[in-house]
Design an enzyme around this catalytic site. Sequence first.
Site, short mmCIF file in Angstrom:
data_model
loop_
_atom_site.label_atom_id
_atom_site.label_comp_id
_atom_site.label_asym_id
_atom_site.label_seq_id
_atom_site.Cartn_x
_atom_site.Cartn_y
_atom_site.Cartn_z
N GLU A 127 100.49 -37.20 35.33
CA GLU A 127 100.36 -37.16 36.78
C GLU A 127 99.04 -36.53 37.14
OE1 GLU A 127 103.95 -35.06 37.29
OE2 GLU A 127 103.01 -33.09 37.37
N LYS A 129 96.60 -33.85 38.84
CA LYS A 129 96.77 -32.43 39.12
C LYS A 129 96.26 -32.19 40.54
CE LYS A 129 95.87 -27.89 37.12
NZ LYS A 129 95.49 -27.21 38.34
N ASP A 131 95.11 -30.64 43.96
CA ASP A 131 94.38 -29.42 44.30
C ASP A 131 94.92 -28.91 45.63
OD1 ASP A 131 92.64 -27.38 44.09
OD2 ASP A 131 90.86 -28.51 44.65
N TYR A 239 106.73 -32.55 42.13
CA TYR A 239 106.38 -32.89 40.74
C TYR A 239 107.27 -32.26 39.68
CZ TYR A 239 103.57 -28.59 41.17
OH TYR A 239 103.13 -27.32 41.41
N LYS A 330 91.62 -30.51 32.94
CA LYS A 330 90.78 -30.48 34.13
C LYS A 330 89.58 -31.40 33.99
CE LYS A 330 92.01 -26.17 36.22
NZ LYS A 330 91.55 -25.11 37.09
N CYS A 439 58.89 -3.27 42.87
CA CYS A 439 60.22 -3.50 43.43
C CYS A 439 60.11 -4.11 44.83
CB CYS A 439 60.97 -2.17 43.49
SG CYS A 439 62.53 -2.28 44.38
N CYS A 457 63.89 -1.28 38.51
CA CYS A 457 63.06 -0.57 39.46
C CYS A 457 63.07 0.89 39.09
CB CYS A 457 63.62 -0.76 40.88
SG CYS A 457 63.06 0.48 42.06
N CYS A 463 64.62 4.37 46.07
CA CYS A 463 64.77 2.97 46.44
C CYS A 463 66.00 2.82 47.32
CB CYS A 463 64.91 2.12 45.18
SG CYS A 463 65.04 0.37 45.51
#
Length: 835
Positions: A127, A129, A131, A239, A330, A439, A457, A463
Amino acid sequence: MSNVLPDAVRDRAAELTVQLERYNHQYYVLDAPTVPDAEYDRLFRELQMLEADYPALACGSSPTCRIGGAPLPEFETVTHRVPMLSLGNAFSDMQLAGFDARHAELIAFDERISRDLAAASVSYATEPKFDGLAVSLLYHDGVLVQAATRGDGASGENVTANIRTVRSVPLRLAAANVPAVLEVRGEVLMLKRDFERLNDTQRSNGDKPFANPRNAAAGSLRQLDSRITARRRLSFFAYAIARVEGADWPASHDGEMDWLAALGFPVVAPELRPVVQGAAGLAQYYESVLASRAALPFEIDGVVYKVNSRRLQERLGFVSRAPRWAIAHKFPAEEALTTVEAIEEQVGRTGAITPVARLAPVFVGGVTVTNATLHNEDEARRKDVRVGDTVIVRRAGDVIPEVVAVVLDKRPLRPTPGNDLFSDSSEPVYPAYRLPSACPVCGSHIVREEGEAIARCAGGLVCKAQRVQAIQHFAARRMMDIDGLGERYVENLVEFDYVKSVADLYALTLDDLLAMKQRLDAQENAATAESVTQSSVPLVEGGLFAASAPGKALPKSGKVASKWAENLLAAIAASKRPPLARFLFALGIRHVGESTGKTLADWLGTLDNVRRAPRAVLAVLPDIGGVVAESIADFFAEPQNECVIDALLAAGVQPADEHAPRAQLREKLLAANLYARLNVPRLTEVRAQQLAAQQDDLATLAATPRVDVIKLTLPAEVVNALADWLDVAGNRAVLQRIADYCRDILQATPQAEVPPLNGAIAGKTFVLTGTLPTLSREQAKALIEAAGGKVSGSVSKKTHYVVAGAEAGSKLEKALALGVTVLDEVALQQLLGGV
DNA sequence: CTCCCTCGAGTTCT
DNA sequence: CTCGAGGGAG
């Protein structure tokens, strides 16, 4: 209105119900309407009016329920009598594999099944699959009584009111002999055409369109107001059958499906679920569905193979919570082409510079992707991604977008001046990627240590990006757990200098927060007034205010704002007594994460003991070596950090001491162990032992003059190295300090803490995978650790048990391959229970 | 010195 | 989840 219910009315209502449900079934399940809509509407209204006049008629299975009812305060939780399993996905990543490779895996799968069943050829039901979202429908005597989402597999949410509005779900089974109890599993989804229509509506209403049918279905099913769900046109396909009482359960999967169809359930068309033989049949089915995927009215993400015979299914049984007789195959991740608009650098909490490709938005794998990490400089150069390039992007198996490759043919080339025929030179417009030397946030140097992949950095807390993230890290749930201190708030607090270090959080006042709010408002107004393309300097990803659409960054002023501020202050105040381990984790010391934080707390017991611990002492603790020890010692030696910690303590933050130092610490603090970790050249483990045998007191050694040191009975080069080391300024003091520390810490009475250990678990290594039915991952971990077990993240030969739940993936496979014992939650509980 | 196992850190989007 | 690198065993 009347309380009496005349028989004639009851009969008419029943007649209408049967008729309406039949038309419904013809329209929505069979897709073959037999009456005009107007006729349906007329009958529907007649029934509605009867029900309005005679409330006794109203019941959950009337077709009039399909328009939805009053909103619920929340969904209640229902436990699944039969757990809702998920399917294994035993097929490895086949993104790049061709037909033959897929074929090979199918043969392997088929061979395993045939071998286990000792059968020559196995029939498989197939069958698509879907989604969508798995739901379980419960029918008593043919009437739908409950619908629940999958949830964690063991229990889900009661969405009966919403499911009733799904037109293709039968509310009452029309067939002759309906079972007393029937539990049907299936998928709720939105057809592609209904999805398009919904999004058109969303757009014309000015609402945000949904990203994909799956999200739209999920959003619609989880509406507390079922009237909204009713308007959303969801579909359902059955199913599987989970439970049957009072009727015969068909002996094969395709038999089940045919029976469900006969009972009035929508099932996928027979030609989409053929029964096939062996690997060749599976391969053929896979290819045919893959080819017709786009033409299907709904989205699918693969196909499912099930051993057709239920008798054989039972023989195969289950691996933990996943059936061994059914498997999902899949489709390869969807790929898409897009262009690289820019390559920018992100600055992480530790200063790590990560190049990120900014992409022209592209819809792939169900979402719009605009960013893809390039990991590091080498990776970016290996793939040779450049600005302007056309690249192949995919969302690999899980979620994270990835640049698969560059389409070199499409790389923009520099035009050659004055040559019309061959207007392009072979020279690309953009050069190969290079990491900047400064940086992007603070301009500090970017340093890439020899042999390291990651550049950093050097600015540290100078910073701003690192400051923001240090604070975010500190407040995060697994650390200090300050609720309501999200990314945007932290950015604002730092930007306006209300918070320079984590300690400042505890000094915030209501006035500060409200003042900040006002300044933000002012800034916003100015920005909107100008309405110029104001490009505020990007700070962290997305830019500091880029994400803060007007009114979004902080609540609107007035009462709401002060409420927000109060809540935040309360959350900050509530965070003042964290467990020591989490506090250490929260500080953001390099190389100290959840686990090392716990080790430190466990062995040393108090914050003060951790703070003062010399490097050599830290290095004797399990899983802490030279690098980590140095990082910890350096952190606490840094005056700035000392100030922050003192300020935190002064503000009332008081990490809860675990206990006194561990009793076992005595063994660890033997002189030999410590000597070996002083980084004295040539002083190996063995030599350190010999040295300790002659001088087991560190303080005495520290005071021994050079002439006496070289008299020690050790090889000349060792004593010389030791003597040289002691002559280096400060090293004698280091030794003295270690000695003092050990003396102090060992005085603190180490309680003979021997928690009641569980023989079956103590000292054993566990790995958790998948979703357990009732325990969260955290809970399971805590239980195992409380019983003296260890929980680690990956499976190896040394793993004693793998605890597998639903959706267990590669770890379960590996466990099986290595022959590691696999437990499900029940078995784990038994192990935990039986001391 | 060389594996092998763990831990830490970074990442995308809803 | 995946990669890189630290820790420790052999």
